[in-house]
Write a protein that holds these residues in place. Structure first.
Motif, PDB file in Angstrom:
ATOM      1  N   PHE A  87      16.310 -22.468 -12.135  1.00 14.86           N
ATOM      2  CA  PHE A  87      15.879 -21.705 -13.304  1.00 14.86           C
ATOM      3  C   PHE A  87      14.360 -21.673 -13.463  1.00 14.86           C
ATOM      4  O   PHE A  87      13.850 -21.017 -14.371  1.00 14.86           O
ATOM      5  N   ASP A 112      12.502 -20.105 -11.636  1.00 17.80           N
ATOM      6  CA  ASP A 112      12.142 -18.724 -11.306  1.00 17.80           C
ATOM      7  C   ASP A 112      12.840 -17.707 -12.214  1.00 17.80           C
ATOM      8  O   ASP A 112      12.799 -16.505 -11.942  1.00 17.80           O
ATOM      9  N   LEU A 113      13.475 -18.188 -13.286  1.00 17.63           N
ATOM     10  CA  LEU A 113      14.239 -17.304 -14.157  1.00 17.63           C
ATOM     11  C   LEU A 113      13.319 -16.424 -15.000  1.00 17.63           C
ATOM     12  O   LEU A 113      12.288 -16.878 -15.503  1.00 17.63           O
ATOM     13  N   HIS A 122      16.347 -11.327 -15.339  1.00 16.55           N
ATOM     14  CA  HIS A 122      17.546 -12.023 -14.865  1.00 16.55           C
ATOM     15  C   HIS A 122      18.578 -12.130 -15.985  1.00 16.55           C
ATOM     16  O   HIS A 122      19.775 -11.892 -15.784  1.00 16.55           O
ATOM     17  N   SER A 157      18.438 -17.745  -8.718  1.00 13.76           N
ATOM     18  CA  SER A 157      18.298 -17.830 -10.171  1.00 13.76           C
ATOM     19  C   SER A 157      19.358 -16.991 -10.866  1.00 13.76           C
ATOM     20  O   SER A 157      20.002 -17.433 -11.830  1.00 13.76           O
TER      21      SER A 157
END
Length: 414
Positions: free
Chosen positions: A316, A318-319, A323, A387
């Motif tokens: 997460f 890179d969330l 997304h 992600s």
């Protein structure tokens, strides 16, 4: 004389203790507030994430983005046992008309879902075409592992409501049928969007050959195992011995041999379960086979879900809000709408259509597909894909896990 402290905290032992605590709590706590079978999957993920952040010395499993192999192997075994078990659950496959909704979900809803996710992945996430196709293929199948709450009961129980039958058969077959689209994503990522260069080969090899061989190997495997179990030797047949380990051996043999001849092993083990259940249908050994395979499946699933929870904080990182938006669109709009449209004209009533359309939980199969793809090709969007898939699995298990009991009660009342 050892220099190590007597009460040294070995990270491995810490991990074992934490996994045990998490699984027990996830199965026990829901019973404090409900008399239904506990929705343990989301709790295992959430408690696993909490343990990763709060327990001192808690070792983390390998990052699936960097070391996908162990995740691929464990999730693969969990899925093949679940697919075999799904096939074994079905007491009756007739009349053929009862397969109508399943055929619609496989032939209409799944391609619509893949196409919709692909377009949104390109438009909202900026994914490459290959990455977007892969995301659609990863998210489209109903997970055979975590969808057990909406499937039919164990062999010889007869709990085969049309909704349960449809979701069971969909989960049993759509994992294998999603594989051609996984290969399509890999091909497009490697060779570009130039169908004239690869379309015929993809259709003949990845669609036609692999599906047909998978189904044929599953049928042959079931007939061979049935011969060993129920017919030879006549005076002391293996089905009378009481051991269920033959389920694991037979599934591994069928899956491995199918993959060796380049067929879809997921289709093979599902067909194997469906076919084997037709032999000596009243024999109590079918229940033993099912229960043994289900126990293995549950154990592997618990380890995977706790492990997924522990790596979610990493995934997460890179969330993005994109997304979150795509995840909610997928769970609330895309899958339900694709399912609803595909079931128009079937005998299912409004409530049954709604349940079939909505309750396609995502989980262990999605982990396997993404690991499989990552082990074969390096994707530009791999961090984004992980992600997204992690968030979809988490929210899917939460939304479906805590509402499925109410939904199934509704269809029983009608």
């Amino acid at each position: 004389m050892h220099d190590d402290p007597f009460f040294g905290l070995n990270p491995y032992h810490v991990a074992l203790a934490v996994i045990g605590i998490v699984v027990i709590l996830a199965r026990w706590l829901p019973r404090m507030v409900s008399d239904r079978e506990p929705a343990s999957a989301p709790l295992m993920i959430l408690f696993g994430a909490g343990a990763a952040m709060l327990v001192p010395g808690m070792p983390l499993p390998p990052d699936p983005r960097e070391s996908p192999l162990i995740w691929e192997l464990v999730s693969e075994l969990a899925v093949i046992m679940a697919l075999f078990g799904a096939g074994m659950r079905l007491d009756s496959l007739r009349p053929l008309a009862k397969w109508g909704p399943t055929a619609r979900m496989l032939g209409v809803a799944m391609p619509l879902t893949i196409l919709s996710v692909m377009l949104l992945g390109i438009g909202l996430e900026g994914l490459t075409v290959g990455g977007a196709i892969l995301l659609g293929a990863v998210l489209a199948p109903t997970d055979p592992v975590l969808a057990a709450d909406v499937q039919v009961g164990p062999p010889q129980e007869g709990e085969e409501h049309p909704v349960r039958f449809t979701l069971t058969t969909e989960a049993a077959l759509n994992d294998g049928l999603a594989f051609p689209f996984v290969y399509l994503g890999l091909i497009v990522a490697a060779e570009g969007l130039n169908p004239s260069a690869w379309a015929v080969d993809w259709l003949l090899r990845d669609v036609l050959y692999r599906i047909v061989v998978g189904a044929a190997m599953g049928w042959v495997g079931a007939k061979g195992l049935a011969l060993v179990l129920f017919h030879v030797p006549r005076r002391f047949i293996l089905a009378e011995t009481g051991t269920g380990v033959i389920a694991l051996a037979g599934v591994l043999l069928c899956y491995g041999s199918t993959e060796l001849v380049e067929g879809y092993g997921f289709i093979a083990v599902a067909v194997m379960g469906l076919t084997l259940r037709r032999v000596e249908e009243g024999h109590e050994y079918h229940r033993r086979l099912h229960d043994f395979s289900e126990s293995i499946e549950h154990a592997l699933t618990a380890i995977l879900l706790v492990g997924l929870g522990t790596v979610l904080p990493m995934l997460f990182a890179d969330l993005t809000w994109a997304h979150v938006g795509l995840t909610l669109l997928f769970l609330v709009v895309i899958r339900p709408l694709a399912g609803w449209v595909s079931l128009i004209g079937t005998p299912l009533d409004t409530s049954s259509r709604a349940v079939v359309s909505i309750y396609g939980v995502r989980g262990i199969g999605s982990i396997y597909y993404l690991c499989y793809a990552a082990s074969h090709l390096e994707f530009v969007n791999e961090a984004q894909l992980w992600s997204l898939v992690g968030l979809v699995i988490l929210l899917s298990t939460i939304l479906h896990g805590f509402s499925v009991g109410w939904a199934m009660d509704r269809i029983r009342e009608e």
